[in-house]
Design an enzyme around this catalytic site. Structure first.
Site, PDB file in Angstrom:
ATOM      1  N   VAL A   5      15.779  -4.326  30.242  1.00 39.06           N
ATOM      2  CA  VAL A   5      15.155  -5.607  30.609  1.00 39.06           C
ATOM      3  C   VAL A   5      16.162  -6.750  30.716  1.00 39.06           C
ATOM      4  O   VAL A   5      15.819  -7.836  31.154  1.00 39.06           O
ATOM      5  CB  VAL A   5      14.035  -6.018  29.622  1.00 39.06           C
ATOM      6  CG1 VAL A   5      12.861  -5.060  29.708  1.00 39.06           C
ATOM      7  CG2 VAL A   5      14.556  -6.100  28.187  1.00 39.06           C
ATOM      8  N   GLY A   6      17.370  -6.515  30.302  1.00 38.04           N
ATOM      9  CA  GLY A   6      18.335  -7.621  30.392  1.00 38.04           C
ATOM     10  C   GLY A   6      19.740  -7.152  30.137  1.00 38.04           C
ATOM     11  O   GLY A   6      19.980  -6.151  29.451  1.00 38.04           O
ATOM     12  N   LYS A   7      20.645  -7.894  30.740  1.00 40.38           N
ATOM     13  CA  LYS A   7      22.061  -7.610  30.478  1.00 40.38           C
ATOM     14  C   LYS A   7      22.663  -8.920  30.032  1.00 40.38           C
ATOM     15  O   LYS A   7      22.480  -9.946  30.677  1.00 40.38           O
ATOM     16  CB  LYS A   7      22.746  -7.140  31.765  1.00 40.38           C
ATOM     17  CG  LYS A   7      22.568  -5.668  32.028  1.00 40.38           C
ATOM     18  CD  LYS A   7      23.627  -5.178  33.003  1.00 40.38           C
ATOM     19  CE  LYS A   7      23.604  -3.685  33.107  1.00 40.38           C
ATOM     20  NZ  LYS A   7      22.825  -3.127  34.151  1.00 40.38           N
ATOM     21  N   GLY A   8      23.364  -8.879  28.924  1.00 43.23           N
ATOM     22  CA  GLY A   8      23.988 -10.104  28.439  1.00 43.23           C
ATOM     23  C   GLY A   8      25.469  -9.887  28.340  1.00 43.23           C
ATOM     24  O   GLY A   8      26.028  -8.990  28.970  1.00 43.23           O
ATOM     25  N   TYR A  68      27.116  -8.858  25.757  1.00 42.46           N
ATOM     26  CA  TYR A  68      27.578  -7.775  24.881  1.00 42.46           C
ATOM     27  C   TYR A  68      27.049  -6.391  25.222  1.00 42.46           C
ATOM     28  O   TYR A  68      27.389  -5.427  24.582  1.00 42.46           O
ATOM     29  CB  TYR A  68      27.212  -8.094  23.426  1.00 42.46           C
ATOM     30  CG  TYR A  68      27.798  -9.382  22.966  1.00 42.46           C
ATOM     31  CD1 TYR A  68      29.162  -9.615  23.119  1.00 42.46           C
ATOM     32  CD2 TYR A  68      27.008 -10.371  22.411  1.00 42.46           C
ATOM     33  CE1 TYR A  68      29.719 -10.814  22.728  1.00 42.46           C
ATOM     34  CE2 TYR A  68      27.555 -11.567  22.005  1.00 42.46           C
ATOM     35  CZ  TYR A  68      28.914 -11.777  22.165  1.00 42.46           C
ATOM     36  OH  TYR A  68      29.463 -12.952  21.776  1.00 42.46           O
ATOM     37  N   GLY A  69      26.168  -6.313  26.201  1.00 42.36           N
ATOM     38  CA  GLY A  69      25.645  -4.988  26.504  1.00 42.36           C
ATOM     39  C   GLY A  69      24.281  -5.123  27.153  1.00 42.36           C
ATOM     40  O   GLY A  69      24.037  -6.089  27.882  1.00 42.36           O
ATOM     41  N   GLU A  70      23.394  -4.197  26.844  1.00 38.81           N
ATOM     42  CA  GLU A  70      22.103  -4.205  27.525  1.00 38.81           C
ATOM     43  C   GLU A  70      20.966  -4.393  26.514  1.00 38.81           C
ATOM     44  O   GLU A  70      21.091  -4.013  25.353  1.00 38.81           O
ATOM     45  CB  GLU A  70      21.889  -2.864  28.218  1.00 38.81           C
ATOM     46  CG  GLU A  70      22.865  -2.635  29.351  1.00 38.81           C
ATOM     47  CD  GLU A  70      22.716  -1.259  29.978  1.00 38.81           C
ATOM     48  OE1 GLU A  70      23.239  -1.087  31.082  1.00 38.81           O
ATOM     49  OE2 GLU A  70      22.075  -0.377  29.362  1.00 38.81           O
ATOM     50  N   LYS A  92      18.658  -4.084  21.549  1.00 40.61           N
ATOM     51  CA  LYS A  92      19.903  -4.606  22.128  1.00 40.61           C
ATOM     52  C   LYS A  92      20.989  -3.586  21.816  1.00 40.61           C
ATOM     53  O   LYS A  92      21.254  -3.294  20.654  1.00 40.61           O
ATOM     54  CB  LYS A  92      20.203  -5.964  21.484  1.00 40.61           C
ATOM     55  CG  LYS A  92      21.420  -6.668  22.035  1.00 40.61           C
ATOM     56  CD  LYS A  92      21.365  -8.133  21.611  1.00 40.61           C
ATOM     57  CE  LYS A  92      22.654  -8.859  21.808  1.00 40.61           C
ATOM     58  NZ  LYS A  92      22.562 -10.269  21.400  1.00 40.61           N
ATOM     59  N   ASP A 125      25.754 -20.794  20.729  1.00 40.64           N
ATOM     60  CA  ASP A 125      25.604 -20.326  22.115  1.00 40.64           C
ATOM     61  C   ASP A 125      24.173 -20.570  22.581  1.00 40.64           C
ATOM     62  O   ASP A 125      23.542 -19.710  23.185  1.00 40.64           O
ATOM     63  CB  ASP A 125      25.970 -18.834  22.212  1.00 40.64           C
ATOM     64  CG  ASP A 125      26.206 -18.400  23.663  1.00 40.64           C
ATOM     65  OD1 ASP A 125      26.422 -19.289  24.520  1.00 40.64           O
ATOM     66  OD2 ASP A 125      26.162 -17.194  23.936  1.00 40.64           O
TER      67      ASP A 125
HETATM   68  P1  ADP Z   1      23.657 -10.977  24.790  1.00 40.03           P
HETATM   69  O1  ADP Z   1      24.131 -11.206  23.409  1.00 40.03           O
HETATM   70  O2  ADP Z   1      24.243  -9.786  25.419  1.00 40.03           O
HETATM   71  O3  ADP Z   1      23.699 -12.222  25.626  1.00 40.03           O
HETATM   72  P2  ADP Z   1      20.857 -11.419  24.427  1.00 40.03           P
HETATM   73  O4  ADP Z   1      20.309 -11.191  23.058  1.00 40.03           O
HETATM   74  O5  ADP Z   1      21.094 -12.840  24.819  1.00 40.03           O
HETATM   75  O6  ADP Z   1      22.144 -10.553  24.639  1.00 40.03           O
HETATM   76  O7  ADP Z   1      19.887 -10.736  25.485  1.00 40.03           O
HETATM   77  C1  ADP Z   1      20.210 -10.654  26.853  1.00 40.03           C
HETATM   78  C2  ADP Z   1      18.963 -10.788  27.693  1.00 40.03           C
HETATM   79  O8  ADP Z   1      18.059  -9.729  27.401  1.00 40.03           O
HETATM   80  C3  ADP Z   1      18.180 -12.059  27.432  1.00 40.03           C
HETATM   81  O9  ADP Z   1      18.658 -13.127  28.222  1.00 40.03           O
HETATM   82  C4  ADP Z   1      16.783 -11.651  27.810  1.00 40.03           C
HETATM   83  O10 ADP Z   1      16.604 -11.729  29.205  1.00 40.03           O
HETATM   84  C5  ADP Z   1      16.717 -10.187  27.399  1.00 40.03           C
HETATM   85  N1  ADP Z   1      16.161 -10.056  26.028  1.00 40.03           N
HETATM   86  C6  ADP Z   1      16.843 -10.131  24.898  1.00 40.03           C
HETATM   87  N2  ADP Z   1      16.061  -9.942  23.818  1.00 40.03           N
HETATM   88  C7  ADP Z   1      14.829  -9.757  24.287  1.00 40.03           C
HETATM   89  C8  ADP Z   1      13.544  -9.536  23.670  1.00 40.03           C
HETATM   90  N3  ADP Z   1      13.442  -9.475  22.355  1.00 40.03           N
HETATM   91  N4  ADP Z   1      12.479  -9.400  24.457  1.00 40.03           N
HETATM   92  C9  ADP Z   1      12.608  -9.461  25.782  1.00 40.03           C
HETATM   93  N5  ADP Z   1      13.770  -9.681  26.440  1.00 40.03           N
HETATM   94  C10 ADP Z   1      14.868  -9.829  25.713  1.00 40.03           C
HETATM   95 MG    MG Z   2      22.831 -13.890  25.261  1.00 38.44          MG
END
Ligand code: ADP
Ligand code: MG
Length: 505
Positions: A211-214, A216-218, A232, A333
């Site tokens: 659902v997301g890529k940030g 640090y990973g997915e 995560k 952040d």
């Molecule tokens: P990173 O540390 O890699 O930036 P994040 O925790 O910010 O990771 O998460 C990256 C993305 O994943 C978020 O911007 C969001 O879109 C999605 N995401 C993260 N946690 C959740 C969650 N608990 N429920 C739904 N989507 C999430």
């Molecule tokens: Mg993030």
């Protein structure tokens, strides 16, 4: 021994010379070398000789004369040995023709080799034996360690099945994760489940979709006993971020409606690589960044969202005293991508991988072990020009406030007034390029001291104009002039009550 023999030889040579002096009839001129010679390199005697004789420096070549029948017979008939070889001749300067090589060829070779070979063998024995012993010892200890480790793993697995599954099936029944968390909040493992249950839960999750890529990973949507959870997955090179986020979430009393609900953290070894998981509540609306792209909100909704972010920030920034308290935490952040939207359309702050903590009692500032800084677009002027007081905790809180002002601006753009709304744009979208560099940001924020653009329509709406005032107070160049999270929360509450009053009248 060699020196002694050499002396004896010298003595003999001297005697030969004396004899030759007495018996001048059978005198031969011989080459004299390495011995006491009567002339610089000549001597006279009945026989010339050349010899190789062993002394401390090796085989020494000596040439000279022998005198007297007795001596001549004794020396000239000596059988060559490893210690000496003598060659006699009886023509003028005949010993000049004898070379060292020709004398060496007379030396017996076989008996010489034995002690040398013996020495090499001894040496090899002395060098090799400890090496062999060491290698053997290492092999034995590695085998022992592996056996021990294997045994430990097996015991842990057995323990896990007995205890972990037992806990979930017997103690916790088929309760939901929320029940499980309610039960365990006081268990001592911080804001999540007890450590053992964390691991068991983690290993029962099946991943459904990414659902997301940030950074640090997915992030994946996963399922645990039919419930959605967010997983995560950190890449193994970002172990520090996983560790930090796990550490922060395991802080006692961190649970709050406006902080992403932590469940479990797990480190496993799969296919010889380390997998680092952080399991949290799943929010299907995704991040505030995603949400604002899709949806524009009414004033009260936008205000409530902003207030919920502020509430989360107050909880993070506030230290709760006592043994079961919590340290003050600065996020470092904060941005719309790190804020999630709940199904009640409230926000919760996520991604604590860069957070710093502080406790007043020991004035301990724990910056963690993570060298990464925040997101450039959201960096405060003091971060960009590197004047931030890194040893002062308040400095990090003020950096969060700057970023909160930008989040407020992003929400305000998507908040209706008189049926009008702006399209979603990130802060400084019109002042810096996509993926701005540190330098791009520094020029705009520090040198030109620009701030995000405020559209005119905001000033014609009481709520939005109140928000404008608030965000500007988050954007002071001087960090200490900025509002605190608590002040922001109170102001937002006031704006909210004015809005309600306005609606009534
Ligand atoms: P990173 O540390 O890699 O930036 P994040 O925790 O910010 O990771 O998460 C990256 C993305 O994943 C978020 O911007 C969001 O879109 C999605 N995401 C993260 N946690 C959740 C969650 N608990 N429920 C739904 N989507 C999430
Ligand atoms: Mg993030």
């Amino acid at each position: 021994m060699g020196l002694g023999s050499f002396h004896v030889l010298l003595l003999l040579l001297l005697q030969a010379l004396q004899a030759s002096a007495e018996d001048s009839d059978v005198q031969l001129e011989c080459l004299c070398e390495g011995a006491t010679c009567s002339l610089p390199d000549r001597c006279h005697g009945a026989r010339c000789f050349s010899s190789l004789k062993k002394d401390s420096s090796g085989m020494v070549l000596v040439r000279g004369c022998f005198e007297g029948e007795e001596k001549i017979r004794m020396h000239c008939s000596t059988t060559p040995s490893s210690l000496q070889v003598i060659n006699c001749c009886s023509q003028v300067l005949c010993n000049a023709n004898t070379t060292r090589a020709s004398l060496e060829s007379l030396l017996p070779s076989a008996p010489e080799e034995k002690p040398v070979r013996y020495q090499v063998e001894t040496l090899a024995l002395f060098v090799l034996a400890p090496v062999v012993v060491l290698v053997l010892l290492s092999v034995v200890s590695i085998l022992a360690c592996r056996r021990l480790h294997h045994g430990r793993l097996q015991r842990l697995q057995e323990f896990d099945t007995e205890q972990g599954d037992g806990l979930i099936t017997s103690n916790l029944g088929d309760g939901t994760l929320a029940d499980l968390l309610d039960h365990s909040c006081t268990s001592g493992s911080g804001s999540g489940l007890p450590f053992l249950v964390q691991r068991t839960v983690a290993r029962q999750i099946s991943l459904v979709e990414c659902v997301g890529k940030g950074r640090y990973g997915e992030v994946w949507r996963g399922q645990w006993q039919g419930e959605n959870v967010a997983v995560k997955i950190f890449s193994s090179r970002d172990e520090k971020s996983w560790f930090r986020e796990t550490e922060i979430y395991n802080t006692v009393l961190l649970r709050h409606d406006n902080i992403l609900g932590f469940m479990a953290s797990d480190m496993t070894s799969r296919n010889s690589s380390t997998q680092l998981w952080l399991i949290t509540e799943y929010h299907e609306n995704g991040s505030l960044y995603d949400y604002l792209q899709r949806v524009a909100v009414e004033t009260s909704e936008g205000l409530a969202m902003a207030a919920s972010v502020a509430n989360g920030l107050v909880h993070l920034h506030t230290e709760i005293f006592g043994t079961e308290g919590k340290p003050a935490i600065a996020h470092r952040d904060l941005k719309t991508k790190n804020i999630l939207v709940t199904k009640e359309l409230r926000c919760c702050i996520a991604d604590l991988g860069l957070a710093v903590t502080h406790t007043q009692a020991d004035n301990l500032l724990d910056v963690g072990n993570n060298p990464k800084v925040g997101t450039k677009r959201y960096m405060a002027p003091e971060v960009l020009d590197e004047t931030i007081q890194t040893d002062c905790f308040d400095a990090y809180k003020r950096v969060d406030i700057w970023a909160f002002g930008l989040v407020l601006w992003e929400i305000a753009r998507r908040t209706y007034s008189n049926g009008i709304v702006e399209e979603y744009k990130p802060p400084f979208y019109d002042q810096v390029p996509n993926d701005p560099s540190f330098e791009d940001m520094r020029k705009v924020v520090c040198v030109e001291q620009q701030r995000p653009f405020i559209p005119n329509r905001w000033f014609s709406d009481p709520t939005l104009s109140a928000l404008v005032k608030l965000m500007k107070e988050c954007w002071y160049q001087n960090p200490s002039a900025r509002l605190t999270a608590l002040r922001i929360k109170k102001t937002l509450d006031k704006i909210h009550s004015s809005l309600e009053k306005g609606k009534e009248s």
